[in-house]
Design an enzyme around this catalytic site. Structure first.
Site, short mmCIF file in Angstrom:
data_model
loop_
_atom_site.label_atom_id
_atom_site.label_comp_id
_atom_site.label_asym_id
_atom_site.label_seq_id
_atom_site.Cartn_x
_atom_site.Cartn_y
_atom_site.Cartn_z
N ARG A 237 -85.67 -19.17 -34.50
CA ARG A 237 -85.51 -18.99 -33.06
C ARG A 237 -86.84 -18.49 -32.51
NH1 ARG A 237 -81.61 -21.70 -33.42
NH2 ARG A 237 -79.46 -21.20 -32.83
N GLU A 266 -86.78 -22.09 -23.74
CA GLU A 266 -86.59 -23.53 -23.96
C GLU A 266 -85.86 -24.12 -22.77
OE1 GLU A 266 -84.65 -23.96 -27.77
OE2 GLU A 266 -86.23 -22.85 -28.80
N HIS A 285 -86.76 -28.31 -30.28
CA HIS A 285 -85.55 -27.75 -30.93
C HIS A 285 -84.68 -28.89 -31.48
CE1 HIS A 285 -82.67 -24.09 -30.97
NE2 HIS A 285 -82.39 -24.91 -31.97
N1 LIG Z 1 -84.38 -25.31 -35.32
C1 LIG Z 1 -83.10 -25.63 -35.35
O1 LIG Z 1 -82.67 -26.61 -34.76
C2 LIG Z 1 -82.16 -24.82 -36.15
C3 LIG Z 1 -82.33 -23.46 -36.28
N2 LIG Z 1 -81.47 -22.72 -37.04
C4 LIG Z 1 -81.72 -21.28 -37.18
O2 LIG Z 1 -81.80 -20.97 -38.56
C5 LIG Z 1 -81.11 -19.76 -38.80
C6 LIG Z 1 -80.74 -19.64 -40.26
O3 LIG Z 1 -79.69 -20.50 -40.59
P1 LIG Z 1 -79.02 -20.44 -42.06
O4 LIG Z 1 -80.05 -20.62 -43.11
O5 LIG Z 1 -77.85 -21.35 -42.05
O6 LIG Z 1 -78.54 -18.92 -42.07
P2 LIG Z 1 -78.25 -17.97 -43.31
O7 LIG Z 1 -77.44 -16.86 -42.80
O8 LIG Z 1 -77.74 -18.76 -44.46
O9 LIG Z 1 -79.72 -17.44 -43.71
C7 LIG Z 1 -80.43 -16.49 -43.02
C8 LIG Z 1 -81.12 -15.58 -44.03
O10 LIG Z 1 -81.98 -14.68 -43.33
C9 LIG Z 1 -81.86 -13.41 -43.92
N3 LIG Z 1 -82.21 -12.38 -42.94
C10 LIG Z 1 -81.55 -12.02 -41.83
N4 LIG Z 1 -82.18 -11.02 -41.20
C11 LIG Z 1 -83.27 -10.73 -41.95
C12 LIG Z 1 -84.30 -9.78 -41.84
N5 LIG Z 1 -84.35 -8.90 -40.83
N6 LIG Z 1 -85.25 -9.76 -42.79
C13 LIG Z 1 -85.20 -10.60 -43.83
N7 LIG Z 1 -84.24 -11.54 -43.98
C14 LIG Z 1 -83.28 -11.60 -43.07
C15 LIG Z 1 -80.39 -13.31 -44.33
O11 LIG Z 1 -80.22 -12.34 -45.35
C16 LIG Z 1 -80.15 -14.73 -44.85
O12 LIG Z 1 -80.46 -14.83 -46.22
C17 LIG Z 1 -79.94 -19.81 -37.80
O13 LIG Z 1 -79.43 -18.54 -37.52
C18 LIG Z 1 -80.58 -20.46 -36.58
O14 LIG Z 1 -81.11 -19.47 -35.74
C19 LIG Z 1 -80.40 -23.29 -37.67
C20 LIG Z 1 -80.17 -24.63 -37.54
C21 LIG Z 1 -81.01 -25.51 -36.76
O1 LIG Z 2 -77.37 -24.72 -35.15
C1 LIG Z 2 -78.30 -24.08 -34.62
O2 LIG Z 2 -78.37 -22.85 -34.69
C2 LIG Z 2 -79.35 -24.79 -33.89
O3 LIG Z 2 -80.35 -24.24 -33.56
C3 LIG Z 2 -79.16 -26.21 -33.54
O4 LIG Z 2 -78.79 -26.98 -34.55
#
Ligand SMILES: NC(=O)C1=CN([C@@H]2O[C@H](COP(=O)(O)OP(=O)(O)OC[C@H]3O[C@@H](n4cnc5c(N)ncnc54)[C@H](O)[C@@H]3O)[C@@H](O)[C@H]2O)C=CC1
Ligand SMILES: O=C(O)C(=O)CO
Length: 325
Positions: A237, A266, A285
Site C-alpha cells: 500500500r 490513488e 494498482h
Molecule cells: N498491489 C496490489 O494490487 C495488491 C496489494 N496487496 C497488499 O498486500 C498485502 C499483503 O497481502 P498478503 O500477503 O495476502 O497478506 P499476509 O497477511 O499473508 O502477509 C502479510 C505479512 O506481513 C507481515 N507484517 C505485518 N505487519 C508487519 C510489520 N509491522 N513488520 C513486519 N511484518 C509485518 C505479517 O506478519 C504477514 O506475514 C495486503 O494487505 C494488501 O495491502 C494485496 C493484493 C494485491
Molecule cells: O486485494 C487487495 O488488497 C488489492 O490491493 C487489490 O487486489
C-alpha cells in the site's frame, strides 16, 4: 424474505445471477458523485455490502442500521474500521489466497522492469531514438543472483520468494513479525532485522499490509540505509511509504530505481514528480488485475457474503470475535 445486498462493484453475469437467486440486489456501477449518492440512499435497507476501493467509515456505516456483513473484494482491509465493525457486530470478510500468485507476478514484473529498464528503453524505441547499439549509459543491472529482500513474509511475500529463489537463483532475505522456519527451509531464506535488510538487499520489496504499525514504515531514515544500487518495489500500500522521502531518495541518487504499484493517493496525480523520473516504473494498482484472478476474487467475496447472510461462518472472516457458534 430475501436479504438486501448492495454491490458497489460490477460482477460477471454468472456471479450476478447467483446473487440475484439469493438476495435483492442494488448495483452501484461506479463510485462517482452520482454513485456515492445512490449508495447513501441504498444503505438504510442494506443487510450486506460487497465491493472494493471505498473507505467505509463510521459516517457511512451509520446509514446502514441493519448491516450484517461486508464482503471486501480485496485481501487488504485498510479501508475498513475493523474495531467499529466489530463493535457493531458486522462480519467483515476478504479474499486472500486467490490473488497471491498474480500479485507476486506483478511484483516480479516490477523487479524485471526496473532492473532492466524495460519501460524506459521501450519508450526510447517508440520515440524513434534507437539509432545505434546500446552503450553503458543504457545498460541495466542483473536480476538473477542478486539479493531479494522481502518485508512482510506472508502469502504474497512467500510467492515472491519462490519466484526469486527457484526461478532466478536469488539469495532471499526477509523481515517479518517473526522468523518463519518453513519459509527459510523452502527458499533458503534468512531472517534480518529491518535495518539489516535495508542495508543488504539489492531489491527491497514491500509485501505487508497497511496498519497503524506499518503506516510510513519506510521514510527518510530507511531510504538512507539503502545502497545506491538498491531497487525499491512497493506492491503493498502506498501509505506504508513516506512518498516525499521516496521522491527525495530517488532524486538524490540514494537508490537506483523504484517499481511502484501503489501510491499515497490513488489514482496518482499527473503532476507527481515520480512520473518525471525515468528510473520509476509506476503501474495503476494492478497487482491482482487479471481476468482470472479478479473473477476468482469476486467469486470468493460472493461466497463469503452469501454464507454470512445465511447465518454461516464466512470462510475468510477478518473479525472472528464477532462470530458466535
Ligand atoms: N498491489 C496490489 O494490487 C495488491 C496489494 N496487496 C497488499 O498486500 C498485502 C499483503 O497481502 P498478503 O500477503 O495476502 O497478506 P499476509 O497477511 O499473508 O502477509 C502479510 C505479512 O506481513 C507481515 N507484517 C505485518 N505487519 C508487519 C510489520 N509491522 N513488520 C513486519 N511484518 C509485518 C505479517 O506478519 C504477514 O506475514 C495486503 O494487505 C494488501 O495491502 C494485496 C493484493 C494485491
Ligand atoms: O486485494 C487487495 O488488497 C488489492 O490491493 C487489490 O487486489
Amino acid at each position: 424474505m430475501k436479504k438486501q445486498v448492495v454491490l458497489y462493484k460490477k460482477l460477471s453475469a454468472l456471479l450476478m445471477a447467483r446473487l440475484h437467486e439469493q438476495a435483492e440486489v442494488t448495483l452501484i456501477e461506479s463510485l462517482d458523485a452520482d454513485g456515492l449518492a445512490r449508495l447513501r440512499d441504498a444503505l438504510p435497507r442494506a443487510h450486506g455490502l460487497l465491493g472494493a476501493s471505498l473507505k467505509l467509515d463510521a459516517e457511512l456505516l451509520d446509514l446502514a442500521p441493519d448491516l450484517e456483513a461486508i464482503a471486501s473484494v480485496s485481501v487488504g482491509v485498510d479501508n475498513y474500521d475493523i474495531d467499529y465493525l466489530t463493535e457493531r457486530r458486522i462480519l467483515l470478510s476478504n479474499t486472500p489466497d486467490v490473488l497471491t500468485e498474480t500479485t507476486a507476478d506483478t511484483g516480479f514484473a516490477l523487479i524485471l522492469a526496473t532492473a532492466r529498464r524495460v519501460v524506459e528503453l521501450a519508450n526510447m524505441v517508440r520515440a524513434g531514438q534507437w539509432s545505434r547499439n546500446l552503450g553503458p549509459a543504457h545498460f541495466g543491472s542483473d536480476v538473477h543472483g542478486k539479493t531479494l529482500g522481502i518485508i512482510g513474509m506472508g502469502r504474497i511475500g512467500e510467492a515472491l520468494a519462490q519466484r526469486g529463489h527457484c526461478g532466478f537463483g536469488m539469495p532471499v532475505i526477509y523481515h517479518s513479525h517473526s522468523p518463519k522456519p518453513a519459509v527459510e527451509q523452502r527458499f533458503n531464506a534468512q531472517y534480518r532485522s529491518l535495518g539489516e535488510l535495508l542495508q543488504q538487499a539489492d531489491f527491497i520489496c514491500l509485501t505487508l499490509p497497511l496498519t497503524a504499525e506499518t503506516e510510513r514504515l519506510i521514510g527518510a531514515e530507511e531510504f538512507a540505509l539503502m545502497r545506491p544500487q538498491s531497487i525499491f518495489i512497493n506492491i503493498s500500500r502506498g501509505k506504508v511509504v513516506d512518498e516525499a522521502a521516496l521522491i527525495e531518495a530517488l532524486g538524490a541518487g540514494r537508490i537506483r530505481a523504484a517499481g511502484l504499484d501503489v501510491f499515497e493517493r490513488e489514482p496518482l496525480n499527473l503532476d507527481s514528480p515520480l512520473l518525471q523520473m525515468d528510473n520509476v516504473v509506476a503501474t495503476p494498482h494492478m497487482g491482482s488485475a487479471t481476468h482470472e484472478t479478479r473473477e476468482a476474487m469476486a467469486r470468493c467475496a460472493v461466497d463469503n457474503l452469501l454464507a454470512a447472510l445465511a447465518g454461516e461462518r464466512p470462510a475468510n472472516l477478518v473479525n472472528p470475535s464477532v462470530w458466535k457458534d
